[in-house]
Design a protein around this motif. Structure first.
Motif, PDB file in Angstrom:
ATOM      1  N   UNK A  60       0.397 -18.958  11.467  1.00  0.00           N
ATOM      2  CA  UNK A  60       1.333 -20.012  11.071  1.00  0.00           C
ATOM      3  C   UNK A  60       0.611 -21.344  10.934  1.00  0.00           C
ATOM      4  N   UNK A  61       1.253 -22.282  10.274  1.00  0.00           N
ATOM      5  CA  UNK A  61       0.698 -23.630  10.162  1.00  0.00           C
ATOM      6  C   UNK A  61       0.576 -24.248  11.549  1.00  0.00           C
ATOM      7  N   UNK A 210       5.848 -17.450   4.006  1.00  0.00           N
ATOM      8  CA  UNK A 210       6.844 -18.330   3.399  1.00  0.00           C
ATOM      9  C   UNK A 210       6.580 -19.782   3.777  1.00  0.00           C
ATOM     10  N   UNK A 211       6.220 -20.008   5.024  1.00  0.00           N
ATOM     11  CA  UNK A 211       5.947 -21.363   5.521  1.00  0.00           C
ATOM     12  C   UNK A 211       4.813 -22.025   4.745  1.00  0.00           C
ATOM     13  N   UNK A 212       3.710 -21.302   4.576  1.00  0.00           N
ATOM     14  CA  UNK A 212       2.553 -21.850   3.857  1.00  0.00           C
ATOM     15  C   UNK A 212       2.886 -22.116   2.390  1.00  0.00           C
ATOM     16  N   UNK A 213       3.520 -21.154   1.753  1.00  0.00           N
ATOM     17  CA  UNK A 213       3.819 -21.295   0.328  1.00  0.00           C
ATOM     18  C   UNK A 213       4.902 -22.329   0.070  1.00  0.00           C
ATOM     19  N   UNK A 214       5.855 -22.439   0.986  1.00  0.00           N
ATOM     20  CA  UNK A 214       6.923 -23.421   0.805  1.00  0.00           C
ATOM     21  C   UNK A 214       6.370 -24.834   0.912  1.00  0.00           C
ATOM     22  N   UNK A 215       5.498 -25.049   1.901  1.00  0.00           N
ATOM     23  CA  UNK A 215       4.907 -26.378   2.036  1.00  0.00           C
ATOM     24  C   UNK A 215       4.078 -26.708   0.800  1.00  0.00           C
TER      25      UNK A 215
END
Length: 231
Positions: A60-61, A210-215
């Motif tokens: 995760x980030x 999803x977290x990485x790509x959304x940011x």
């Protein structure tokens, strides 16, 4: 046109800084052994095996950014980005108000500056651990607040630009405007349809990816802004 040069300069840095910062933290997490025995030795909690989280969601980030020495890069980088966000939304508010010959603040200004404040709070709180449920809730609320406020601000700005498109047609790239509309629409739809999954304790790797790509999608809006306004 007045303010557009400033908006272009600010927007490209809002894209570059987070992308460089997050991926530098990722490299530190994955290749931490190269810093072994130095003053920048990576905290074991922040280490990760080889991963391309945009694809496999291997980390995760938060994990790659919250421990030493990654937070030495992440925290200042995000705070600088937040300051640039405030300048960006103020500049857009002045531009739109000037075009419409109005002294009233636009709604996107509230959400834009709000998102920047949430990002500053998130940067400060990241890595600070208290075993208190209220604190954990507040930290999640801050991150969620940044995402919601940022996407709303972007959507409101795009709507405002569409309303004045005929007045600024000679200064903008129409194809990039379409891409901005498409990007914001995708961000909104993804946020809506992924909400049930995010509330689940399963699908960890999917949520990380999803977290990485959304940011990345959120900051790509600013790259498009740089390309949107003609020199």
């Amino acid at each position: 046109m007045e303010y557009t040069s400033q908006i272009r300069k600010i927007s490209i840095w809002i894209f570059i800084i987070p992308v460089v910062v997050l991926n530098t933290c990722l490299l530190i997490s994955v290749y931490g052994e190269f810093l072994q025995g130095t003053i920048f030795q990576v905290d074991p909690i922040g280490r990760s095996s080889f991963t391309i989280p945009y694809i496999d969601g291997g980390t995760s980030i938060s994990r790659s950014s919250r421990t030493y020495p990654a937070y030495l890069i992440f925290k200042p980088g995000m705070i600088i980005t937040s300051i640039l966000l405030i300048k960006y939304w103020l500049a857009n508010n002045r531009l739109i108000s000037n075009i419409n010959q109005s002294t009233e603040n636009n709604r996107f200004l509230f959400f834009g500056i709000g998102s920047a404040i949430f990002l500053i709070l998130h940067s400060i709180l990241l890595g600070v651990t208290y075993e208190i449920n209220l604190y954990k809730f507040f930290r999640r609320f801050v991150l969620l607040g940044f995402i919601i406020f940022e996407v709303i601000a972007q959507a409101l700005l795009v709507i405002k630009i569409l309303k004045i498109k005929n007045k600024i047609s000679e200064f903008i790239n129409q194809k990039i405007l379409f891409l901005k509309i498409l990007l914001v629409s995708i961000l909104i739809l993804v946020a809506i349809f992924s909400a049930p999954i995010l509330n689940s304790t399963d699908y960890t790797h999917f949520k990380h990816a999803l977290e990485w790509n959304y940011f990345l999608g959120v900051v790509t809006f600013y790259l498009l802004t740089f390309l949107f306004w003609k020199k």
